[in-house]
Design a protein around this motif. Sequence first.
Motif, mmCIF file in Angstrom:
data_model
loop_
_atom_site.group_PDB
_atom_site.id
_atom_site.type_symbol
_atom_site.label_atom_id
_atom_site.label_comp_id
_atom_site.label_asym_id
_atom_site.label_seq_id
_atom_site.Cartn_x
_atom_site.Cartn_y
_atom_site.Cartn_z
ATOM 1 N N LEU A 199 2.314 9.247 7.347
ATOM 2 C CA LEU A 199 1.190 8.997 6.419
ATOM 3 C C LEU A 199 -0.029 8.424 7.136
ATOM 4 C CD1 LEU A 199 2.902 7.498 3.243
ATOM 5 C CD2 LEU A 199 1.978 9.784 3.543
ATOM 6 N N GLY A 200 0.154 7.990 8.392
ATOM 7 C CA GLY A 200 -0.967 7.452 9.152
ATOM 8 C C GLY A 200 -0.903 5.953 9.374
ATOM 9 N N PHE A 201 0.210 5.320 9.029
ATOM 10 C CA PHE A 201 0.372 3.887 9.246
ATOM 11 C C PHE A 201 0.839 3.659 10.669
ATOM 12 C CE2 PHE A 201 2.089 -0.336 8.948
ATOM 13 C CZ PHE A 201 1.399 -0.933 7.912
ATOM 14 N N HIS A 202 0.118 2.830 11.406
ATOM 15 C CA HIS A 202 0.466 2.607 12.827
ATOM 16 C C HIS A 202 1.169 1.300 12.984
ATOM 17 C CE1 HIS A 202 -1.969 6.076 13.485
ATOM 18 N NE2 HIS A 202 -3.053 5.458 13.115
ATOM 19 N N GLN A 253 3.407 -4.043 8.388
ATOM 20 C CA GLN A 253 4.401 -2.977 8.428
ATOM 21 C C GLN A 253 5.805 -3.496 8.134
ATOM 22 O OE1 GLN A 253 4.834 -0.881 12.160
ATOM 23 N NE2 GLN A 253 5.823 0.821 11.156
ATOM 24 N N GLU A 254 6.179 -4.629 8.673
ATOM 25 C CA GLU A 254 7.529 -5.152 8.474
ATOM 26 C C GLU A 254 7.794 -5.442 6.996
ATOM 27 O OE1 GLU A 254 10.110 -5.268 10.660
ATOM 28 O OE2 GLU A 254 8.711 -4.230 11.968
ATOM 29 N N HIS A 255 6.820 -6.020 6.320
ATOM 30 C CA HIS A 255 6.976 -6.315 4.889
ATOM 31 C C HIS A 255 7.115 -5.011 4.100
ATOM 32 C CE1 HIS A 255 6.628 -8.728 1.245
ATOM 33 N NE2 HIS A 255 5.925 -7.728 0.760
ATOM 34 N N LEU A 256 6.287 -4.054 4.428
ATOM 35 C CA LEU A 256 6.322 -2.762 3.749
ATOM 36 C C LEU A 256 7.649 -2.048 4.005
ATOM 37 C CD1 LEU A 256 4.773 -0.825 1.972
ATOM 38 C CD2 LEU A 256 3.614 0.037 4.005
ATOM 39 N N LEU A 257 8.131 -2.085 5.233
ATOM 40 C CA LEU A 257 9.430 -1.484 5.550
ATOM 41 C C LEU A 257 10.543 -2.139 4.734
ATOM 42 C CD1 LEU A 257 9.169 -1.151 9.430
ATOM 43 C CD2 LEU A 257 9.213 0.718 7.772
ATOM 44 N N GLY A 258 10.480 -3.434 4.582
ATOM 45 C CA GLY A 258 11.477 -4.157 3.791
ATOM 46 C C GLY A 258 11.475 -3.705 2.342
ATOM 47 N N LYS A 259 10.288 -3.513 1.786
ATOM 48 C CA LYS A 259 10.180 -3.049 0.400
ATOM 49 C C LYS A 259 10.732 -1.639 0.246
ATOM 50 C CE LYS A 259 8.506 -6.437 -1.897
ATOM 51 N NZ LYS A 259 9.280 -7.019 -2.983
ATOM 52 N N LEU A 260 10.466 -0.783 1.220
ATOM 53 C CA LEU A 260 10.976 0.590 1.158
ATOM 54 C C LEU A 260 12.501 0.601 1.272
ATOM 55 C CD1 LEU A 260 8.302 2.449 3.291
ATOM 56 C CD2 LEU A 260 8.620 2.568 0.813
ATOM 57 N N GLN A 261 13.029 -0.264 2.098
ATOM 58 C CA GLN A 261 14.479 -0.361 2.229
ATOM 59 C C GLN A 261 15.095 -0.877 0.922
ATOM 60 O OE1 GLN A 261 14.124 -2.665 6.030
ATOM 61 N NE2 GLN A 261 15.926 -1.472 6.572
ATOM 62 N N GLU A 262 14.460 -1.872 0.352
ATOM 63 C CA GLU A 262 14.955 -2.501 -0.874
ATOM 64 C C GLU A 262 14.908 -1.540 -2.071
ATOM 65 O OE1 GLU A 262 12.956 -5.709 -3.878
ATOM 66 O OE2 GLU A 262 12.930 -6.232 -1.752
ATOM 67 N N LYS A 263 13.784 -0.863 -2.258
ATOM 68 C CA LYS A 263 13.607 -0.040 -3.451
ATOM 69 C C LYS A 263 14.134 1.383 -3.320
ATOM 70 C CE LYS A 263 10.017 -2.706 -5.533
ATOM 71 N NZ LYS A 263 9.118 -2.695 -6.640
ATOM 72 N N TYR A 264 14.180 1.899 -2.091
ATOM 73 C CA TYR A 264 14.574 3.293 -1.906
ATOM 74 C C TYR A 264 15.827 3.474 -1.059
ATOM 75 C CZ TYR A 264 10.226 4.631 -4.101
ATOM 76 O OH TYR A 264 9.214 4.797 -5.010
ATOM 77 N N LEU A 316 16.115 3.277 2.082
ATOM 78 C CA LEU A 316 15.823 3.975 3.338
ATOM 79 C C LEU A 316 16.244 3.123 4.533
ATOM 80 C CD1 LEU A 316 12.195 5.279 2.667
ATOM 81 C CD2 LEU A 316 14.268 6.630 2.714
ATOM 82 N N ALA A 317 16.754 3.775 5.552
ATOM 83 C CA ALA A 317 17.008 3.084 6.815
ATOM 84 C C ALA A 317 15.655 2.713 7.419
ATOM 85 C CB ALA A 317 17.773 4.000 7.765
ATOM 86 N N LYS A 318 15.622 1.620 8.141
ATOM 87 C CA LYS A 318 14.365 1.125 8.701
ATOM 88 C C LYS A 318 13.657 2.186 9.543
ATOM 89 C CE LYS A 318 12.399 -2.816 11.109
ATOM 90 N NZ LYS A 318 12.667 -4.122 11.692
ATOM 91 N N GLU A 319 14.391 2.870 10.407
ATOM 92 C CA GLU A 319 13.781 3.884 11.278
ATOM 93 C C GLU A 319 13.231 5.063 10.468
ATOM 94 O OE1 GLU A 319 12.917 3.678 14.502
ATOM 95 O OE2 GLU A 319 13.649 1.620 14.266
ATOM 96 N N LYS A 320 13.945 5.463 9.424
ATOM 97 C CA LYS A 320 13.495 6.568 8.572
ATOM 98 C C LYS A 320 12.218 6.165 7.831
ATOM 99 C CE LYS A 320 14.054 10.623 6.675
ATOM 100 N NZ LYS A 320 13.839 11.837 7.417
ATOM 101 N N ALA A 321 12.183 4.947 7.306
ATOM 102 C CA ALA A 321 10.998 4.446 6.611
ATOM 103 C C ALA A 321 9.814 4.368 7.574
ATOM 104 C CB ALA A 321 11.277 3.079 5.999
ATOM 105 N N LYS A 322 10.075 3.896 8.789
ATOM 106 C CA LYS A 322 9.029 3.774 9.808
ATOM 107 C C LYS A 322 8.449 5.151 10.152
ATOM 108 C CE LYS A 322 9.526 0.436 12.996
ATOM 109 N NZ LYS A 322 9.926 -0.260 14.238
ATOM 110 N N GLU A 323 9.332 6.133 10.283
ATOM 111 C CA GLU A 323 8.916 7.502 10.582
ATOM 112 C C GLU A 323 8.051 8.075 9.455
ATOM 113 O OE1 GLU A 323 11.392 11.574 10.477
ATOM 114 O OE2 GLU A 323 12.164 10.106 11.922
ATOM 115 N N GLN A 324 8.450 7.846 8.227
ATOM 116 C CA GLN A 324 7.692 8.346 7.085
ATOM 117 C C GLN A 324 6.329 7.669 6.953
ATOM 118 O OE1 GLN A 324 9.994 8.611 3.447
ATOM 119 N NE2 GLN A 324 11.670 9.623 4.503
#
Length: 64
Positions: A61-64, A36-47, A49-57
Amino acid sequence: MNKDTVKGEWKQLSGKIKQKWGELTDDDLKQAEGNQEHLLGKLQEKYGLAKEKAKEQLKDLGFH
């Protein structure tokens, strides 16, 4: 949960992630593979997104 089940669930989830965030490459998802942390980093980098917003999204989708 066995290794094959986790891999199967990741395949389904990564498909949903790719639909939602098309700029993520197959390599991005392969590197993240359940991390999850790696994926959150990619979402922050490419989009931008704030970490909390990315985590919520991801949770939506079903990612725990």
